[in-house]
Write a protein that holds these residues in place. Sequence first.
Motif, mmCIF file in Angstrom:
data_model
loop_
_atom_site.group_PDB
_atom_site.id
_atom_site.type_symbol
_atom_site.label_atom_id
_atom_site.label_comp_id
_atom_site.label_asym_id
_atom_site.label_seq_id
_atom_site.Cartn_x
_atom_site.Cartn_y
_atom_site.Cartn_z
ATOM 1 N N ALA A 93 0.814 -1.211 0.000
ATOM 2 C CA ALA A 93 0.000 0.000 0.000
ATOM 3 C C ALA A 93 0.849 1.263 0.000
ATOM 4 C CB ALA A 93 -0.933 -0.007 1.206
ATOM 5 N N LEU A 123 -5.329 -0.589 -1.113
ATOM 6 C CA LEU A 123 -5.304 0.225 0.108
ATOM 7 C C LEU A 123 -6.234 -0.351 1.176
ATOM 8 C CD1 LEU A 123 -5.274 3.736 -1.585
ATOM 9 C CD2 LEU A 123 -3.409 2.715 -0.244
ATOM 10 N N ILE A 130 -8.947 2.708 6.125
ATOM 11 C CA ILE A 130 -8.255 3.818 5.450
ATOM 12 C C ILE A 130 -9.234 4.690 4.666
ATOM 13 C CG2 ILE A 130 -7.757 2.641 3.271
ATOM 14 C CD1 ILE A 130 -4.889 3.888 3.546
ATOM 15 N N VAL A 132 -9.584 6.051 1.545
ATOM 16 C CA VAL A 132 -9.026 5.883 0.200
ATOM 17 C C VAL A 132 -9.045 7.202 -0.566
ATOM 18 C CG1 VAL A 132 -9.357 4.745 -2.039
ATOM 19 C CG2 VAL A 132 -9.563 3.430 0.072
ATOM 20 N N VAL A 135 -6.182 9.451 0.489
ATOM 21 C CA VAL A 135 -4.885 8.963 0.000
ATOM 22 C C VAL A 135 -4.732 9.295 -1.482
ATOM 23 C CG1 VAL A 135 -3.492 6.905 -0.453
ATOM 24 C CG2 VAL A 135 -4.697 7.134 1.720
#
Length: 147
Positions: A93, A123, A130, A132, A135
């Motif tokens: 990741a 991810l 997380i 996403v 990110v």
Amino acid sequence: MAEHDDMAEQGAAFARDGRPVCGVCPSLRLPGGGFDVVARPSRDCPFDPVTGHRFTAVGVPVCVHPERVGLPVAPYASGGQPLPWETPPPVGADRVPAWVRAVLEAAPPEACDEVIGQAARILRAADPGIDVTAVLRAALRPGGAGD
């Protein structure tokens, strides 16, 4: 000089999305992977005044401006090098942001959904909680993904 295959359209032209390529660029007529990309004009890919294009010694069309066409230098047509969006995603990741940025900068619009989906799956597999979207936004922001 080798005979050149007709550069008839073999799928959607790669530069159909308004990339700032030259008027004789093979990307205006051929799909990604249908031509090679080299760093600059050279004797290895001479200009053919008959067709108005550059070709390798074996007749593969060549783009000589990677920064304009948006593809890294590689022998896509002559050497079977995969296009950036066809390269396998990273396993870790931590490498996803840089991969996503490099791939989406080159990818045609129809490939983007799949790339984002692959990134999201990697991810989420690494961290189910997380964010996403955060990110990916960070990766695509100027200066993101290690710029």
